[in-house]
Design an enzyme around this catalytic site. Sequence first.
Site, PDB file in Angstrom:
ATOM      1  N   GLU A  34      -5.976  -7.558  10.233  1.00 55.54           N
ATOM      2  CA  GLU A  34      -4.857  -8.500  10.329  1.00 55.54           C
ATOM      3  C   GLU A  34      -3.637  -7.862  10.962  1.00 55.54           C
ATOM      4  O   GLU A  34      -2.665  -8.559  11.309  1.00 55.54           O
ATOM      5  CB  GLU A  34      -4.501  -9.039   8.942  1.00 55.54           C
ATOM      6  CG  GLU A  34      -3.547  -8.199   8.117  1.00 55.54           C
ATOM      7  CD  GLU A  34      -4.136  -6.901   7.602  1.00 55.54           C
ATOM      8  OE1 GLU A  34      -3.388  -6.054   7.093  1.00 55.54           O
ATOM      9  OE2 GLU A  34      -5.369  -6.716   7.692  1.00 55.54           O
TER      10      GLU A  34
ATOM     11  N   GLN B  59     -12.912   0.462  -0.285  1.00 59.33           N
ATOM     12  CA  GLN B  59     -13.242   1.533  -1.231  1.00 59.33           C
ATOM     13  C   GLN B  59     -13.730   0.967  -2.559  1.00 59.33           C
ATOM     14  O   GLN B  59     -14.661   1.513  -3.170  1.00 59.33           O
ATOM     15  CB  GLN B  59     -12.005   2.411  -1.435  1.00 59.33           C
ATOM     16  CG  GLN B  59     -11.504   3.081  -0.169  1.00 59.33           C
ATOM     17  CD  GLN B  59     -10.054   3.497  -0.268  1.00 59.33           C
ATOM     18  OE1 GLN B  59      -9.484   3.595  -1.360  1.00 59.33           O
ATOM     19  NE2 GLN B  59      -9.426   3.749   0.870  1.00 59.33           N
TER      20      GLN B  59
ATOM     21  N   ASN C 260      -3.554   2.309   7.011  1.00 59.88           N
ATOM     22  CA  ASN C 260      -2.640   2.820   5.994  1.00 59.88           C
ATOM     23  C   ASN C 260      -3.439   3.127   4.738  1.00 59.88           C
ATOM     24  O   ASN C 260      -3.577   2.281   3.863  1.00 59.88           O
ATOM     25  CB  ASN C 260      -1.538   1.807   5.691  1.00 59.88           C
ATOM     26  CG  ASN C 260      -0.632   2.260   4.559  1.00 59.88           C
ATOM     27  OD1 ASN C 260      -0.673   3.417   4.140  1.00 59.88           O
ATOM     28  ND2 ASN C 260       0.172   1.353   4.037  1.00 59.88           N
TER      29      ASN C 260
ATOM     30  N   SER D  56       0.812  -1.215   0.000  1.00 58.76           N
ATOM     31  CA  SER D  56       0.000   0.000   0.000  1.00 58.76           C
ATOM     32  C   SER D  56       0.847   1.268   0.000  1.00 58.76           C
ATOM     33  O   SER D  56       0.345   2.352  -0.277  1.00 58.76           O
ATOM     34  CB  SER D  56      -0.943   0.012   1.213  1.00 58.76           C
ATOM     35  OG  SER D  56      -1.893  -1.029   1.118  1.00 58.76           O
TER      36      SER D  56
ATOM     37  N   CYS E  38      -9.268  -2.202   3.516  1.00 59.22           N
ATOM     38  CA  CYS E  38      -8.547  -1.017   3.059  1.00 59.22           C
ATOM     39  C   CYS E  38      -8.991  -0.603   1.646  1.00 59.22           C
ATOM     40  O   CYS E  38     -10.114  -0.167   1.461  1.00 59.22           O
ATOM     41  CB  CYS E  38      -7.041  -1.257   3.144  1.00 59.22           C
ATOM     42  SG  CYS E  38      -6.069   0.265   3.086  1.00 59.22           S
ATOM     43  N   LEU E  39      -8.135  -0.764   0.631  1.00 62.17           N
ATOM     44  CA  LEU E  39      -8.553  -0.458  -0.735  1.00 62.17           C
ATOM     45  C   LEU E  39      -9.766  -1.296  -1.115  1.00 62.17           C
ATOM     46  O   LEU E  39     -10.654  -0.838  -1.839  1.00 62.17           O
ATOM     47  CB  LEU E  39      -7.403  -0.719  -1.719  1.00 62.17           C
ATOM     48  CG  LEU E  39      -7.703  -0.420  -3.193  1.00 62.17           C
ATOM     49  CD1 LEU E  39      -7.916   1.073  -3.416  1.00 62.17           C
ATOM     50  CD2 LEU E  39      -6.581  -0.938  -4.094  1.00 62.17           C
TER      51      LEU E  39
ATOM     52  N   GLY F 108      -4.952   6.637   2.051  1.00 63.32           N
ATOM     53  CA  GLY F 108      -5.031   8.059   1.748  1.00 63.32           C
ATOM     54  C   GLY F 108      -6.359   8.474   1.153  1.00 63.32           C
ATOM     55  O   GLY F 108      -6.583   9.658   0.892  1.00 63.32           O
TER      56      GLY F 108
ATOM     57  N   GLY G 133      -4.329  -2.225  -0.903  1.00 60.46           N
ATOM     58  CA  GLY G 133      -3.493  -1.852  -2.040  1.00 60.46           C
ATOM     59  C   GLY G 133      -3.272  -0.360  -2.084  1.00 60.46           C
ATOM     60  O   GLY G 133      -3.854   0.399  -1.305  1.00 60.46           O
TER      61      GLY G 133
ATOM     62  N   GLY H 281      -2.826   3.660  -3.834  1.00 57.25           N
ATOM     63  CA  GLY H 281      -3.352   4.594  -4.819  1.00 57.25           C
ATOM     64  C   GLY H 281      -4.833   4.880  -4.774  1.00 57.25           C
ATOM     65  O   GLY H 281      -5.540   4.552  -3.821  1.00 57.25           O
TER      66      GLY H 281
ATOM     67  N   HIS I 199      -6.944  -2.261   9.109  1.00 54.31           N
ATOM     68  CA  HIS I 199      -6.335  -3.578   8.887  1.00 54.31           C
ATOM     69  C   HIS I 199      -6.574  -4.492  10.077  1.00 54.31           C
ATOM     70  O   HIS I 199      -5.806  -4.461  11.048  1.00 54.31           O
ATOM     71  CB  HIS I 199      -4.828  -3.433   8.641  1.00 54.31           C
ATOM     72  CG  HIS I 199      -4.491  -2.899   7.289  1.00 54.31           C
ATOM     73  ND1 HIS I 199      -4.282  -3.718   6.194  1.00 54.31           N
ATOM     74  CD2 HIS I 199      -4.354  -1.629   6.845  1.00 54.31           C
ATOM     75  CE1 HIS I 199      -4.019  -2.972   5.133  1.00 54.31           C
ATOM     76  NE2 HIS I 199      -4.065  -1.703   5.495  1.00 54.31           N
TER      77      HIS I 199
END
Length: 362
Positions: free
Chosen positions: A336, A254, A292, A49, A250-251, A294, A222, A224, A334
């Site tokens: 995990e 989204q 983690n 990430s 996370c990603l 953005g 992941g 970006g 996360h």
Amino acid sequence: MQNLKKARLVLEDGTIFEGTSFGYEKSVSGEVVFYTAMTGYPESLTDPSYKGQILVPTYPMIGNYGVPKDAYQEGLSQFFESDKIHCTALIISDYSSEYSHWNSQKSLGEWLKDQKVPGLFGIDTRALTKKLREHGAMLGKIVFAGQEIDFYDPNKENIVAQVSTPDIKEYGKGKYKVVLVDCGVKYNIIRCLLKRDITVKRVPWNYDFSQEDCDGIFLSNGPGDPAQCWETIENIRKVLDTDTPVMGICLGNQLMARAAGADTYKLKYGHRSHNQPVMQPGQSRCYITSQNHGFAIDDKTLPENWEPLFVNVNDGTNEGICHKYKPFFSAQFHPEASSGPVDTEYLFDLFVEKMKARHINK
């Protein structure tokens, strides 16, 4: 530590910080971000990430416990979150060239050089972090003498394609079969699935998994902008028309939201730490999480049958979503960890329960 070269960190607004190199001596550029975790730099540096980012730990001393040996179990590194360092560079305040840990085999500086990743120390990371908090994440570049380089924005291209597996891989021989969509997966996600009697089929980010015969779909973390992964979003959209359990992290959170019809947006400076508090709406229990990212989901754009699963206590941003009737849910943080707190690892058990319930109802 003799004859170390000087180099400059140049921000897009013209601000310059001078530091001393302890890693690979090459000019690089990317997005400058900070994270507030006090430990776990081997895990953070190997987290896909962070692809395209120049990482700034706020903890002043880094490197004091060295870097662990690269041992493997079931085809996965035991102590790292991928097979290599993914961040573009590392910026720290004080570098500890002497290290001590039962499992260490080399120094952080040696590791960075082996992996061809620049690192600078002697930079006022408190001042740098304050600037990033006030301005937001900024583009930056590390420049060595005679090696000029342009600024680079990793959010303007699909960097998921650069960190995803190019081939299909399988792990374990468990009762339940899960297709893991690799958008830059951390290895501890796979470890957490394997220890729950799951066979993991890891597929590339753009693989059409909608016709797979499986018990569940897992959407990984992941790097970006999620909007760049339109192929993954289209494949998720197909699965959301079924009753196959889907979990995202996370990603993956989204991407599921965008597949459902919601919007995402870029946070000012993101959440990168081990100490982000989240709560479930309507409940009083608070979980401390490792994060983690953005980008975030715009809750106001969630479709009628979807709702927030978690909310960030600090800033009220979305930390997860779930479908009101179907077995789909995801977390922005996360569960995990690796590194970080494991308050929310129970979410993997919830995923297994949803697969088990689907078997019973068939």
